[in-house]
Design a protein around this motif. Structure first.
Motif, PDB file in Angstrom:
ATOM      1  N   SER A 115      -6.619  -5.975  -2.744  1.00 36.37           N
ATOM      2  CA  SER A 115      -6.094  -4.446  -2.753  1.00 36.37           C
ATOM      3  C   SER A 115      -6.238  -4.350  -4.390  1.00 36.37           C
ATOM      4  CB  SER A 115      -4.488  -4.334  -2.668  1.00 36.37           C
ATOM      5  OG  SER A 115      -3.905  -5.115  -3.093  1.00 36.37           O
ATOM      6  N   GLN A 152       0.825  -1.207   0.200  1.00 38.73           N
ATOM      7  CA  GLN A 152      -0.064   0.082   0.052  1.00 38.73           C
ATOM      8  C   GLN A 152       0.868   1.441   0.127  1.00 38.73           C
ATOM      9  OE1 GLN A 152      -2.834   0.228   3.295  1.00 38.73           O
ATOM     10  NE2 GLN A 152      -3.771   2.066   2.597  1.00 38.73           N
ATOM     11  N   VAL A 175      -7.237  -0.600  -0.350  1.00 39.87           N
ATOM     12  CA  VAL A 175      -7.211  -1.934   0.246  1.00 39.87           C
ATOM     13  C   VAL A 175      -8.555  -2.096   0.787  1.00 39.87           C
ATOM     14  CG1 VAL A 175      -6.078  -3.368   2.120  1.00 39.87           C
ATOM     15  CG2 VAL A 175      -4.757  -1.931   0.782  1.00 39.87           C
TER      16      VAL A 175
END
Length: 134
Positions: A113, A9, A17
């Motif tokens: 994600s 991330q 996410v």
């Protein structure tokens, strides 16, 4: 969230996410749906209106509206405004998802994600969005 997910991330400034089960199921269901995939393929190279998608994908217009709304809600498509002669406009849709990745944490925690393409809305980047259960 796993350390690996946090690291990915941090690397990806244009993703989100998702770690709520119902939201993960929505994304996976959209990706499994043949009509969703047709619309995603068509909007990969150019933005298209619902009418154009209906014609190209051979899907009824009412179904196109439901499908694109679902894809917008899960973060795969972006809804934009196509300007025409004032005061009229048309909504058009563009594929913004580039990759979808599933991570399984050490405690059987599942997260998904969605990485977004870096050029969205004329090159501006979208900030990280995190959808999680509190």
């Amino acid at each position: 969230m796993t350390e690996q997910t946090q690291q990915s991330q941090a690397k990806d400034e244009t993703g989100c996410v998702i770690d709520e089960d119902n939201q993960i199921e929505e994304v996976l269901a959209a990706l499994k749906n043949e009509r969703c995939r047709k619309i995603m393929r068509e909007t990969d190279q150019e933005t298209l209106s619902a009418d154009e998608l209906s014609e190209r994908c051979e899907i009824p217009l009412s179904t196109v509206y439901r499908v694109v709304q679902r894809l917008v809600e899960v973060g795969v498509l972006e809804k934009r405004v196509r300007l025409s002669s004032y005061p009229q406009y048309t909504h058009e849709y563009a594929l913004v998802a580039e990759t979808v990745r599933i991570d399984i944490g050490g405690e059987s925690v599942l997260s998904l994600s969605v990485s977004r393409q870096s050029e969205i809305s004329g090159g501006s980047e979208q900030p990280n969005q995190q959808l999680s259960a509190d």
